[in-house]
Design a protein around this motif. Sequence first.
Motif, PDB file in Angstrom:
ATOM      1  N   GLY A   1       4.029 -10.410   3.887  1.00  0.00           N
ATOM      2  CA  GLY A   1       3.579  -9.827   2.630  1.00  0.00           C
ATOM      3  C   GLY A   1       4.464 -10.253   1.479  1.00  0.00           C
ATOM      4  O   GLY A   1       5.436 -10.999   1.665  1.00  0.00           O
TER       5      GLY A   1
ATOM      6  N   THR B   1       7.749  -6.276  -2.109  1.00  0.00           N
ATOM      7  CA  THR B   1       7.265  -5.091  -1.404  1.00  0.00           C
ATOM      8  C   THR B   1       7.978  -4.916  -0.063  1.00  0.00           C
ATOM      9  O   THR B   1       8.437  -3.823   0.285  1.00  0.00           O
ATOM     10  CB  THR B   1       5.754  -5.200  -1.178  1.00  0.00           C
ATOM     11  OG1 THR B   1       5.102  -5.364  -2.438  1.00  0.00           O
ATOM     12  CG2 THR B   1       5.215  -3.958  -0.496  1.00  0.00           C
ATOM     13  N   SER B   2       8.084  -6.002   0.688  1.00  0.00           N
ATOM     14  CA  SER B   2       8.752  -5.911   1.987  1.00  0.00           C
ATOM     15  C   SER B   2      10.225  -5.560   1.833  1.00  0.00           C
ATOM     16  O   SER B   2      10.768  -4.740   2.580  1.00  0.00           O
ATOM     17  CB  SER B   2       8.606  -7.231   2.746  1.00  0.00           C
ATOM     18  OG  SER B   2       7.311  -7.361   3.276  1.00  0.00           O
TER      19      SER B   2
ATOM     20  N   THR C   1       2.213  -1.172  -5.293  1.00  0.00           N
ATOM     21  CA  THR C   1       3.290  -0.772  -4.401  1.00  0.00           C
ATOM     22  C   THR C   1       4.643  -1.093  -5.009  1.00  0.00           C
ATOM     23  O   THR C   1       4.791  -2.064  -5.748  1.00  0.00           O
ATOM     24  CB  THR C   1       3.152  -1.492  -3.048  1.00  0.00           C
ATOM     25  OG1 THR C   1       3.027  -2.903  -3.284  1.00  0.00           O
ATOM     26  CG2 THR C   1       1.925  -1.007  -2.303  1.00  0.00           C
TER      27      THR C   1
ATOM     28  N   TYR D   1       5.040  -8.738   9.974  1.00  0.00           N
ATOM     29  CA  TYR D   1       4.157  -8.518   8.831  1.00  0.00           C
ATOM     30  C   TYR D   1       4.521  -9.524   7.751  1.00  0.00           C
ATOM     31  O   TYR D   1       5.695  -9.661   7.378  1.00  0.00           O
ATOM     32  CB  TYR D   1       4.314  -7.089   8.294  1.00  0.00           C
ATOM     33  CG  TYR D   1       3.639  -6.864   6.955  1.00  0.00           C
ATOM     34  CD1 TYR D   1       2.284  -7.110   6.789  1.00  0.00           C
ATOM     35  CD2 TYR D   1       4.365  -6.390   5.869  1.00  0.00           C
ATOM     36  CE1 TYR D   1       1.665  -6.902   5.565  1.00  0.00           C
ATOM     37  CE2 TYR D   1       3.756  -6.180   4.639  1.00  0.00           C
ATOM     38  CZ  TYR D   1       2.401  -6.427   4.490  1.00  0.00           C
ATOM     39  OH  TYR D   1       1.793  -6.226   3.286  1.00  0.00           O
TER      40      TYR D   1
ATOM     41  N   THR E   1      -1.068  -1.184   2.900  1.00  0.00           N
ATOM     42  CA  THR E   1       0.280  -1.589   3.299  1.00  0.00           C
ATOM     43  C   THR E   1       0.874  -0.606   4.292  1.00  0.00           C
ATOM     44  O   THR E   1       1.541  -0.998   5.253  1.00  0.00           O
ATOM     45  CB  THR E   1       1.182  -1.691   2.060  1.00  0.00           C
ATOM     46  OG1 THR E   1       0.596  -2.600   1.128  1.00  0.00           O
ATOM     47  CG2 THR E   1       2.569  -2.187   2.423  1.00  0.00           C
TER      48      THR E   1
ATOM     49  N   TYR F   1      -0.009  -1.410   7.801  1.00  0.00           N
ATOM     50  CA  TYR F   1       0.756  -2.512   8.382  1.00  0.00           C
ATOM     51  C   TYR F   1       2.106  -2.016   8.885  1.00  0.00           C
ATOM     52  O   TYR F   1       2.578  -2.418   9.953  1.00  0.00           O
ATOM     53  CB  TYR F   1       0.958  -3.627   7.351  1.00  0.00           C
ATOM     54  CG  TYR F   1      -0.289  -4.420   7.081  1.00  0.00           C
ATOM     55  CD1 TYR F   1      -0.735  -5.377   7.987  1.00  0.00           C
ATOM     56  CD2 TYR F   1      -1.030  -4.203   5.924  1.00  0.00           C
ATOM     57  CE1 TYR F   1      -1.887  -6.102   7.749  1.00  0.00           C
ATOM     58  CE2 TYR F   1      -2.184  -4.930   5.672  1.00  0.00           C
ATOM     59  CZ  TYR F   1      -2.616  -5.875   6.588  1.00  0.00           C
ATOM     60  OH  TYR F   1      -3.755  -6.586   6.352  1.00  0.00           O
ATOM     61  N   TYR F   2       2.737  -1.138   8.110  1.00  0.00           N
ATOM     62  CA  TYR F   2       4.051  -0.655   8.513  1.00  0.00           C
ATOM     63  C   TYR F   2       3.963   0.234   9.745  1.00  0.00           C
ATOM     64  O   TYR F   2       4.840   0.199  10.611  1.00  0.00           O
ATOM     65  CB  TYR F   2       4.708   0.080   7.344  1.00  0.00           C
ATOM     66  CG  TYR F   2       5.109  -0.860   6.224  1.00  0.00           C
ATOM     67  CD1 TYR F   2       5.606  -2.132   6.496  1.00  0.00           C
ATOM     68  CD2 TYR F   2       4.981  -0.496   4.882  1.00  0.00           C
ATOM     69  CE1 TYR F   2       5.963  -3.001   5.493  1.00  0.00           C
ATOM     70  CE2 TYR F   2       5.336  -1.362   3.865  1.00  0.00           C
ATOM     71  CZ  TYR F   2       5.825  -2.614   4.171  1.00  0.00           C
ATOM     72  OH  TYR F   2       6.175  -3.483   3.172  1.00  0.00           O
TER      73      TYR F   2
ATOM     74  N   SER G   1      -2.730  -9.500   4.956  1.00  0.00           N
ATOM     75  CA  SER G   1      -3.900  -9.039   4.208  1.00  0.00           C
ATOM     76  C   SER G   1      -4.888 -10.176   4.006  1.00  0.00           C
ATOM     77  O   SER G   1      -4.499 -11.296   3.655  1.00  0.00           O
ATOM     78  CB  SER G   1      -3.468  -8.483   2.845  1.00  0.00           C
ATOM     79  OG  SER G   1      -2.661  -7.345   3.005  1.00  0.00           O
TER      80      SER G   1
END
Length: 308
Positions: free
Chosen positions: A223, A227-228, A70, A221, A206, A209-210, A174
């Motif tokens: 993570g 990525t976030s 990602t 979330y 992912t 989750y979003y 995760s």
Amino acid sequence: MRKLVLASVLLLAACGTPEAATTAAPSGGVNITADQHRVRAEQVAAIAALVPPEVRNRGTLVVGTTGNGTPPLSFRADDDKTVIGVEPDLAQLVADVLGLKLDLRASSWENLFLSVDNRQFDAGFSNITVTEERKDKYDFATYRKDTIAFEVRGEKTFEVREPKDIAGLTVGVSAGTNQEQILLRWDQQNKAAGLPAVKFQYYQATSDYYLALQSGRIDVYAGPNPTSAYHVAVEGKTKIVGTVSGGGTIPADIAAMTKKDNGLVKPLRQALDSVIRNGKYAEVLKRWNLTSEALPTSEVNPQGLPRK
């Protein structure tokens, strides 16, 4: 040409973008094309001379990375072939200092370790956290802090800094990750203190989750920060309300990984220190908005996360 657009104001915790400052779109857009114009470094002869003869004579540095990952770590450009991201960019800088051509190879997470084991890859650059268990088989040269972020919908007003902040919340995380282990410990502390339990939610990807975050099925979330932060910047509908080390109370580092005792970790570390000193490293992290994860120097085999 597909472009993603960054919010004009950078995030609380850094995030990702492909191009260097000189090649980024005027609007601050994220270049996800195959034409990356990566930040480059000059060869340093004294460091290049430390490369083991097998690698030096071949003339290439074979680096494995999870290219289907990602953004902004290691992912496919809009041609669905070229691997781009902060990990390939840092690998390129190291190869340049060592006077080698970068041979970047996409890999699954499992095959990444196997390919370093059997010498198909000289090194792995793929958001790999240093652990005491991994140090039994591999050497590491650090290059980024390992940070976990807590992401929520934009209208939320709470922060996440310590265990009590997640008490009673529905949290997406995760399974089998460092962040899950941290949150499970937090939840146990909360319950021991008489606070409401966390409701954990697990999804397959992912993107799931979003979707859960946007629909309100989860409150937060947890993570990887890169990525976030990338998601926050690109979508503009969520925000980061706190970060924690990937080791929880223990500092954690991301590192280049090589087969143990193959002679490559020392030149890797010196190459990383070289680009840290000359500013090229900072250019790459700024390009991907990951300045908050910068290290002042590279270390070989620092204390890793404890054995399970």
